[in-house]
Structures are given as structure tokens and as C-alpha cells.
Design a protein around this motif. Structure first.
Motif, PDB file in Angstrom:
ATOM      1  N   ARG A 126       0.875  -1.184   0.000  1.00 38.46           N
ATOM      2  CA  ARG A 126       0.000   0.000   0.000  1.00 38.46           C
ATOM      3  C   ARG A 126       0.902   1.220   0.000  1.00 38.46           C
ATOM      4  O   ARG A 126       1.673   1.436   0.929  1.00 38.46           O
ATOM      5  CB  ARG A 126      -0.874  -0.024   1.250  1.00 38.46           C
ATOM      6  N   TYR A 127       0.814   2.001  -1.083  1.00 39.16           N
ATOM      7  CA  TYR A 127       1.736   3.120  -1.220  1.00 39.16           C
ATOM      8  C   TYR A 127       1.081   4.228  -2.030  1.00 39.16           C
ATOM      9  O   TYR A 127       0.622   4.000  -3.139  1.00 39.16           O
ATOM     10  CB  TYR A 127       3.014   2.649  -1.911  1.00 39.16           C
ATOM     11  N   GLU A 128       1.094   5.437  -1.483  1.00 41.92           N
ATOM     12  CA  GLU A 128       0.501   6.584  -2.165  1.00 41.92           C
ATOM     13  C   GLU A 128       1.251   6.916  -3.465  1.00 41.92           C
ATOM     14  O   GLU A 128       0.636   7.246  -4.464  1.00 41.92           O
ATOM     15  CB  GLU A 128       0.534   7.812  -1.242  1.00 41.92           C
ATOM     16  N   ASN A 129       2.564   6.876  -3.416  1.00 40.60           N
ATOM     17  CA  ASN A 129       3.410   7.240  -4.556  1.00 40.60           C
ATOM     18  C   ASN A 129       4.464   6.161  -4.765  1.00 40.60           C
ATOM     19  O   ASN A 129       5.625   6.345  -4.401  1.00 40.60           O
ATOM     20  CB  ASN A 129       4.082   8.595  -4.304  1.00 40.60           C
ATOM     21  N   PRO A 130       4.091   5.042  -5.374  1.00 43.60           N
ATOM     22  CA  PRO A 130       5.016   3.912  -5.460  1.00 43.60           C
ATOM     23  C   PRO A 130       6.273   4.197  -6.287  1.00 43.60           C
ATOM     24  O   PRO A 130       7.253   3.465  -6.198  1.00 43.60           O
ATOM     25  CB  PRO A 130       4.178   2.808  -6.097  1.00 43.60           C
ATOM     26  N   GLN A 131       6.274   5.269  -7.075  1.00 44.05           N
ATOM     27  CA  GLN A 131       7.458   5.600  -7.870  1.00 44.05           C
ATOM     28  C   GLN A 131       8.585   6.204  -7.038  1.00 44.05           C
ATOM     29  O   GLN A 131       9.755   6.171  -7.439  1.00 44.05           O
ATOM     30  CB  GLN A 131       7.087   6.551  -9.022  1.00 44.05           C
ATOM     31  N   PHE A 132       8.288   6.741  -5.847  1.00 42.83           N
ATOM     32  CA  PHE A 132       9.294   7.462  -5.067  1.00 42.83           C
ATOM     33  C   PHE A 132      10.526   6.630  -4.710  1.00 42.83           C
ATOM     34  O   PHE A 132      11.647   7.103  -4.902  1.00 42.83           O
ATOM     35  CB  PHE A 132       8.678   8.056  -3.807  1.00 42.83           C
ATOM     36  N   PRO A 133      10.387   5.414  -4.184  1.00 39.67           N
ATOM     37  CA  PRO A 133      11.613   4.690  -3.845  1.00 39.67           C
ATOM     38  C   PRO A 133      12.462   4.366  -5.076  1.00 39.67           C
ATOM     39  O   PRO A 133      13.695   4.317  -4.985  1.00 39.67           O
ATOM     40  CB  PRO A 133      11.126   3.424  -3.142  1.00 39.67           C
ATOM     41  N   TYR A 134      11.818   4.174  -6.223  1.00 33.78           N
ATOM     42  CA  TYR A 134      12.561   3.918  -7.452  1.00 33.78           C
ATOM     43  C   TYR A 134      13.359   5.161  -7.856  1.00 33.78           C
ATOM     44  O   TYR A 134      14.524   5.064  -8.248  1.00 33.78           O
ATOM     45  CB  TYR A 134      11.617   3.489  -8.581  1.00 33.78           C
ATOM     46  N   LEU A 160       5.240   2.987 -13.277  1.00 33.20           N
ATOM     47  CA  LEU A 160       4.329   3.149 -12.146  1.00 33.20           C
ATOM     48  C   LEU A 160       3.592   4.481 -12.170  1.00 33.20           C
ATOM     49  O   LEU A 160       2.459   4.572 -11.690  1.00 33.20           O
ATOM     50  CB  LEU A 160       5.101   3.009 -10.829  1.00 33.20           C
ATOM     51  N   ALA A 161       4.259   5.520 -12.677  1.00 34.52           N
ATOM     52  CA  ALA A 161       3.663   6.857 -12.635  1.00 34.52           C
ATOM     53  C   ALA A 161       4.075   7.662 -13.869  1.00 34.52           C
ATOM     54  O   ALA A 161       4.843   8.619 -13.765  1.00 34.52           O
ATOM     55  CB  ALA A 161       4.086   7.557 -11.351  1.00 34.52           C
ATOM     56  N   PRO A 162       3.570   7.290 -15.040  1.00 35.54           N
ATOM     57  CA  PRO A 162       3.978   7.990 -16.257  1.00 35.54           C
ATOM     58  C   PRO A 162       3.608   9.477 -16.270  1.00 35.54           C
ATOM     59  O   PRO A 162       4.230  10.273 -16.958  1.00 35.54           O
ATOM     60  CB  PRO A 162       3.259   7.230 -17.376  1.00 35.54           C
ATOM     61  N   GLU A 163       2.618   9.849 -15.443  1.00 35.59           N
ATOM     62  CA  GLU A 163       2.174  11.244 -15.406  1.00 35.59           C
ATOM     63  C   GLU A 163       3.012  12.108 -14.461  1.00 35.59           C
ATOM     64  O   GLU A 163       2.862  13.331 -14.454  1.00 35.59           O
ATOM     65  CB  GLU A 163       0.700  11.309 -14.986  1.00 35.59           C
ATOM     66  N   ASP A 164       3.896  11.512 -13.684  1.00 37.97           N
ATOM     67  CA  ASP A 164       4.707  12.243 -12.718  1.00 37.97           C
ATOM     68  C   ASP A 164       5.897  12.890 -13.429  1.00 37.97           C
ATOM     69  O   ASP A 164       6.765  12.200 -13.964  1.00 37.97           O
ATOM     70  CB  ASP A 164       5.200  11.294 -11.613  1.00 37.97           C
ATOM     71  N   ASP A 165       5.933  14.204 -13.437  1.00 38.41           N
ATOM     72  CA  ASP A 165       7.003  14.940 -14.113  1.00 38.41           C
ATOM     73  C   ASP A 165       8.385  14.634 -13.550  1.00 38.41           C
ATOM     74  O   ASP A 165       9.385  14.725 -14.267  1.00 38.41           O
ATOM     75  CB  ASP A 165       6.761  16.448 -14.026  1.00 38.41           C
ATOM     76  N   ARG A 166       8.462  14.265 -12.285  1.00 36.25           N
ATOM     77  CA  ARG A 166       9.758  13.961 -11.656  1.00 36.25           C
ATOM     78  C   ARG A 166      10.424  12.758 -12.313  1.00 36.25           C
ATOM     79  O   ARG A 166      11.633  12.629 -12.303  1.00 36.25           O
ATOM     80  CB  ARG A 166       9.601  13.711 -10.153  1.00 36.25           C
ATOM     81  N   VAL A 167       9.628  11.877 -12.886  1.00 34.32           N
ATOM     82  CA  VAL A 167      10.169  10.679 -13.539  1.00 34.32           C
ATOM     83  C   VAL A 167      10.946  11.077 -14.790  1.00 34.32           C
ATOM     84  O   VAL A 167      11.906  10.402 -15.164  1.00 34.32           O
ATOM     85  CB  VAL A 167       9.019   9.704 -13.904  1.00 34.32           C
ATOM     86  N   HIS A 168      10.592  12.185 -15.393  1.00 34.10           N
ATOM     87  CA  HIS A 168      11.191  12.586 -16.669  1.00 34.10           C
ATOM     88  C   HIS A 168      12.295  13.620 -16.517  1.00 34.10           C
ATOM     89  O   HIS A 168      12.816  14.099 -17.519  1.00 34.10           O
ATOM     90  CB  HIS A 168      10.088  13.135 -17.601  1.00 34.10           C
ATOM     91  N   GLN A 169      12.671  13.953 -15.298  1.00 32.81           N
ATOM     92  CA  GLN A 169      13.718  14.973 -15.087  1.00 32.81           C
ATOM     93  C   GLN A 169      15.093  14.382 -15.180  1.00 32.81           C
ATOM     94  O   GLN A 169      15.369  13.292 -14.873  1.00 32.81           O
ATOM     95  CB  GLN A 169      13.544  15.636 -13.721  1.00 32.81           C
TER      96      GLN A 169
END
Length: 169
Positions: A126-134, A160-169
Motif C-alpha cells: 500500500r503506497y501513495e506514490n510507489p514511484q518514489f523509492p525507485y 508506475l507513474a507515467p504522469e509524474d514529471d519527476r520521472v522525466h527529469q
């Protein structure tokens, strides 16, 4: 007749919450959510009061985790970590406190320990933002010059979170 919510001797089924327990949980949840809004608005003292009021009604992993986050903002990393550990005791399946402890370990210069915590966060159910640890692991791998490992972490975060801009930085 058994008391509402009381265990029945010999019964191993999980207890059904009583109406009072259900009400306490709903009120506790409303309080920590209000605390989070205050915290995001920069009103840390008010947020702390709301988190503590929530915990007085019912211990939740969320209230402990977010209370820990306020301690972090106040520069109290060890208290923040202690709250996250309490959150894990309350709900070991909640991923946020594992990631937060990892982030606090990075702040303390303990990157190897942080990696262990981030790995645990990745396994949480259960995780609000599962992309964070990655994302956090990717940064640590980049710092260590492990570009291949960093790319794997970033690709998983993107899935996990294609819409999260942090993933693309």
C-alpha cells in the motif's frame, strides 16, 4: 450474548470493528488529512496538533508518517525516523514510512542504509506514490556511477507513474 466487537471464545476470525471503533478511525483519518493540508500550506505547528489529535483517537500509519515529516521539516531527523518506525509497527504494508526513513538516512549521510529502506518501500503493498523509492534509488545509483541500475529504477518509476514529471527529469 457477546459484547459488540468482543472476541468470541474459540473464534479465530478477525474482529469486526464496532461502530465506536469505526467512528474513531473516521475521525482520526479526517484529522490527519486536515493536518496534511495544513502541513502542505506551511502551517507546521497546526499540522502537528492535528496529527497528535488523530493519534490520540486512533493510531494510524499515516498520522505517524506525516507527523514524522513535520519533524523532518523542523530539522529533527531522529524524531522523524522514530515516527516512521511507529508507522511501520502499526501497518507494515504502508510504503510511505519506509521511503521516508530512506530519505532521512540520505540526509544523515547513510546512503547504504537508505538503499535498504528504499528497497523495502518498493515491496510495500500500500503506497501513495510507489514511484518514489525507485526515483530515490536511481539518484543513489547515479551518485555511485551505477548508470545501468539507475536506468532500471527510472524505467520502473515511469511505468508506475507515467504522469509524474519527476520521472522525466
Amino acid at each position: 450474548a457477546p459484547v459488540e466487537g468482543a472476541p468470541i471464545p474459540g473464534n479465530t476470525a478477525p474482529m469486526i470493528p464496532t461502530r465506536r471503533e469505526d467512528l474513531q478511525l473516521r475521525l482520526a483519518t479526517a484529522l490527519w488529512k486536515d493536518g496534511l493540508e495544513h502541513q502542505l500550506d506551511g502551517k507546521i505547528p497546526e499540522a502537528i496538533k492535528l496529527y497528535r489529535a488523530s493519534l490520540a483517537l486512533r493510531e494510524t500509519a499515516e498520522a505517524h508518517t506525516f507527523l514524522g515529516w513535520t519533524f523532518y521539516f523542523e530539522g529533527h531527523l531522529h524524531e522523524a525516523i522514530a515516527q516512521c518506525r511507529k508507522a511501520i509497527e502499526v501497518d507494515p504494508d504502508f510504503g510511505n514510512p519506509y521511503n521516508d526513513i530512506g530519505a532521512y538516512m540520505v540526509e544523515l549521510g547513510r546512503e547504504e542504509e537508505a538503499m535498504v529502506w528504499f528497497a523495502q518501500a518498493k515491496r510495500a503493498g500500500r503506497y501513495e506514490n510507489p514511484q518514489f523509492p525507485y526515483l530515490n534509488l536511481a539518484r543513489l545509483h547515479i551518485d555511485k556511477g551505477e548508470i545501468g541500475r539507475a536506468l532500471i529504477e527510472l524505467q520502473t518509476a515511469e511505468l508506475l507513474a507515467p504522469e509524474d514529471d519527476r520521472v522525466h527529469q
